[in-house]
Scaffold this motif. Sequence first.
Motif, PDB file in Angstrom:
ATOM      1  N   VAL A  94      22.734 -32.404 -13.123  1.00  0.00           N
ATOM      2  CA  VAL A  94      21.534 -32.064 -13.466  1.00  0.00           C
ATOM      3  C   VAL A  94      21.044 -31.025 -12.846  1.00  0.00           C
ATOM      4  CG1 VAL A  94      19.027 -32.983 -13.484  1.00  0.00           C
ATOM      5  CG2 VAL A  94      20.772 -34.666 -13.844  1.00  0.00           C
ATOM      6  N   ALA A  95      21.532 -30.831 -11.484  1.00  0.00           N
ATOM      7  CA  ALA A  95      20.977 -29.656 -10.802  1.00  0.00           C
ATOM      8  C   ALA A  95      21.520 -28.343 -11.596  1.00  0.00           C
ATOM      9  CB  ALA A  95      21.477 -29.813  -9.351  1.00  0.00           C
ATOM     10  N   ASP A  96      22.731 -28.376 -11.749  1.00  0.00           N
ATOM     11  CA  ASP A  96      23.372 -27.085 -12.280  1.00  0.00           C
ATOM     12  C   ASP A  96      22.748 -26.751 -13.447  1.00  0.00           C
ATOM     13  OD1 ASP A  96      25.280 -27.031 -10.341  1.00  0.00           O
ATOM     14  OD2 ASP A  96      26.946 -28.169 -11.578  1.00  0.00           O
ATOM     15  N   TYR A  97      22.285 -27.671 -14.277  1.00  0.00           N
ATOM     16  CA  TYR A  97      21.506 -27.354 -15.379  1.00  0.00           C
ATOM     17  C   TYR A  97      20.120 -26.487 -15.256  1.00  0.00           C
ATOM     18  CZ  TYR A  97      18.403 -27.554 -19.689  1.00  0.00           C
ATOM     19  OH  TYR A  97      17.646 -27.144 -20.417  1.00  0.00           O
ATOM     20  N   PHE A  98      19.503 -27.228 -14.333  1.00  0.00           N
ATOM     21  CA  PHE A  98      18.105 -26.402 -14.166  1.00  0.00           C
ATOM     22  C   PHE A  98      18.351 -25.113 -13.122  1.00  0.00           C
ATOM     23  CE2 PHE A  98      16.450 -30.508 -14.928  1.00  0.00           C
ATOM     24  CZ  PHE A  98      15.554 -30.211 -15.515  1.00  0.00           C
ATOM     25  N   GLN A  99      19.341 -25.002 -12.330  1.00  0.00           N
ATOM     26  CA  GLN A  99      19.488 -23.908 -11.565  1.00  0.00           C
ATOM     27  C   GLN A  99      20.148 -22.528 -12.165  1.00  0.00           C
ATOM     28  OE1 GLN A  99      22.150 -25.506  -8.459  1.00  0.00           O
ATOM     29  NE2 GLN A  99      20.444 -26.558  -7.413  1.00  0.00           N
ATOM     30  N   ARG A 100      20.548 -23.055 -13.362  1.00  0.00           N
ATOM     31  CA  ARG A 100      21.436 -22.034 -14.323  1.00  0.00           C
ATOM     32  C   ARG A 100      19.985 -21.372 -15.383  1.00  0.00           C
ATOM     33  NH1 ARG A 100      26.993 -24.170 -15.870  1.00  0.00           N
ATOM     34  NH2 ARG A 100      28.050 -23.956 -13.762  1.00  0.00           N
ATOM     35  N   LEU A 101      18.768 -22.039 -15.211  1.00  0.00           N
ATOM     36  CA  LEU A 101      17.552 -21.408 -16.021  1.00  0.00           C
ATOM     37  C   LEU A 101      17.482 -20.144 -15.704  1.00  0.00           C
ATOM     38  CD1 LEU A 101      15.281 -24.622 -16.311  1.00  0.00           C
ATOM     39  CD2 LEU A 101      16.885 -23.688 -17.960  1.00  0.00           C
ATOM     40  N   LYS A 102      16.950 -19.095 -16.881  1.00  0.00           N
ATOM     41  CA  LYS A 102      16.896 -17.715 -16.507  1.00  0.00           C
ATOM     42  C   LYS A 102      15.348 -17.758 -15.916  1.00  0.00           C
ATOM     43  CE  LYS A 102      19.147 -16.461 -20.749  1.00  0.00           C
ATOM     44  NZ  LYS A 102      19.186 -15.484 -21.961  1.00  0.00           N
ATOM     45  N   GLU A 103      14.434 -18.656 -16.051  1.00  0.00           N
ATOM     46  CA  GLU A 103      13.149 -18.392 -15.297  1.00  0.00           C
ATOM     47  C   GLU A 103      12.463 -19.681 -14.836  1.00  0.00           C
ATOM     48  OE1 GLU A 103       8.989 -16.190 -16.574  1.00  0.00           O
ATOM     49  OE2 GLU A 103      10.180 -17.670 -18.266  1.00  0.00           O
ATOM     50  N   PRO A 104      12.211 -19.759 -13.634  1.00  0.00           N
ATOM     51  CA  PRO A 104      11.560 -20.926 -13.019  1.00  0.00           C
ATOM     52  C   PRO A 104      10.831 -21.827 -14.160  1.00  0.00           C
ATOM     53  CG  PRO A 104      11.286 -19.101 -11.379  1.00  0.00           C
ATOM     54  CD  PRO A 104      11.746 -18.675 -12.605  1.00  0.00           C
ATOM     55  N   LEU A 105      10.646 -23.094 -13.732  1.00  0.00           N
ATOM     56  CA  LEU A 105       9.814 -23.853 -15.078  1.00  0.00           C
ATOM     57  C   LEU A 105       8.296 -23.433 -15.135  1.00  0.00           C
ATOM     58  CD1 LEU A 105      11.244 -27.321 -14.470  1.00  0.00           C
ATOM     59  CD2 LEU A 105      11.843 -25.688 -16.387  1.00  0.00           C
ATOM     60  N   LEU A 106       7.785 -22.846 -13.813  1.00  0.00           N
ATOM     61  CA  LEU A 106       6.501 -22.514 -13.821  1.00  0.00           C
ATOM     62  C   LEU A 106       6.142 -20.965 -14.181  1.00  0.00           C
ATOM     63  CD1 LEU A 106       5.231 -24.404 -10.491  1.00  0.00           C
ATOM     64  CD2 LEU A 106       5.201 -25.027 -12.853  1.00  0.00           C
ATOM     65  N   THR A 107       7.204 -20.331 -14.562  1.00  0.00           N
ATOM     66  CA  THR A 107       7.112 -18.994 -15.094  1.00  0.00           C
ATOM     67  C   THR A 107       6.950 -17.822 -14.334  1.00  0.00           C
ATOM     68  OG1 THR A 107       4.966 -19.044 -16.090  1.00  0.00           O
ATOM     69  CG2 THR A 107       6.809 -19.961 -17.451  1.00  0.00           C
TER      70      THR A 107
END
Length: 532
Positions: free
Chosen positions: A278-291
């Motif tokens: 789960v952590a790998d998926y969120f840490q590889r996002l191009k931008e934080p969730l709050l933009t």
Amino acid sequence: MEGKVIGPGPYRATKLWNETIKLFRGGMPLRRHWAHFRCYDCSFTGAEAVDYLHELLRRNHNFGPEVTRYQTLQLLRKFLKAHVVEDVKGRHGTEDFEDSGHLYRFPTLSPLKSFPARPLLRDGGDLPRLIRWDDYEELPQQENLAPLKSAVMSSDLWNKRHSVAIGDLHECKLIRRKEVTSKQLDHIWKSMTIAHLQSALGLQTLDGVLNPAHVNGKHIVHNVFSVNKTGIVVLENKAEDMPYWVVSAMKCLANWPNGNDSKQPVYPGFERDVLKTVADYFQRLKEPLLTFHLYEVFVNILSLLPEQDAATEALQLSCLLLPPPNRRRLQLLLRLMARVCHNVHLPPLNDAIATRTLMVQMFSPCVLGSADDMDLDELLATKLVTFMMEHHGSISQVPAKLRRQVEEHLSHLKRAQIKYAGTDSDFSASPAFCKQIRRVECEEQKVIGTQTPLQQLLEGLIADKELPAKDKRKRLKQFQKSYPDVYHSRFPTEDSRAAAIPEKSSRLKPPLMFFSLKKQFQPFQRSWSFRA
């Protein structure tokens, strides 16, 4: 040194960065150190800097006791790259700050971050204009305030509009506004949400905090209405959703030990591998969730955290501005973090760190981050995400006050309006501006703007020869009841009234003998009628 609390306002992140540098430079103990047979005055070791700055941040109200030593080390590495500090040989930028006996010093002047050069908007100019009843045309491309215009009303038009009060009803028609389009609905939600957010933050302007051009009204409407029974956003385009294997992994951890839908064999350390997935998926996002665009908004909310209700309302409004895929990921992530922290059946996920601390440290950078590498985003994210995790249920809700006011405004737009013939000017909206005047001018305007048209209306009613006398007396009576001062100034005595208004024509009363004879013959009339 605890430092001053930086309240909400423009460029709060920059102010926090500069304030932290000033406190660090002003309080860091400096002394003589020896290295390689050389003496270095006014220096400090890397370990001493970490110790001092860590304690400084923990006691600072802007950050709090959740700050870890590793986060402090990360901040010092940013300081080294930004030339806030340098090693004793003058090197900075390319070197990595070490939590050791390596020697460092302050340069002659540590650079502070400058505020972005951005022209300030006029007061209220950063808020999109709210749609009014008489907005028939499509919304303008530039969302600026409507041009100011004063309302000038002629006496003739005034008479037509106030003739209702004395019963003189002109021909009228019922006007209905065109149906509110989806584009206008998006615009209404956008303008009212931004206005509520500005009020929740306690700011006179959002300049330097939020650019309305970065807010999409469609996103707000989707986040409000396209949700499931638990309030989680539902996406129309499934390609924008998280992969199935990530959702399954999150369910597995959230519902442990009953969440293994795939029926995979559970081995020692299985739960840690699931968390890493789960952590790998969120840490590889191009931008934080709050933009990145909303970074300054959420940094401003940090100053409201001591007041739980105020902070919750501000977070409710701010999260409505997120793109629906981001809002859905944020909702599911916060719910996962909360359930994992409270799940007593879940084995420890780390041998050295408590589960709550691990979840916050692991996912905070995925939630809040700055596009500027030289920022305090890691420290600020820890404090914000901790609060959001603890109150994720209420943060996912739509503010009741906002929903109610939008519904009331839409109800107003759908109402019908009566238009009278000859009253083409629209005075349904209040004047766009007002001007302060002296008391003497105010009294003069009262007489000119109110008494004169009423006097003209009364004189026209008296001089109207085509109006039957009965109708004229009736309307004059209504006028007397509505405007007694004007009426008595025109007719101070009964004689003056009688001279201008014809009285009722007198009728001769029948003689008393007629009534007596009529009374005597009534029994005979009844008997004749009975016989007939």
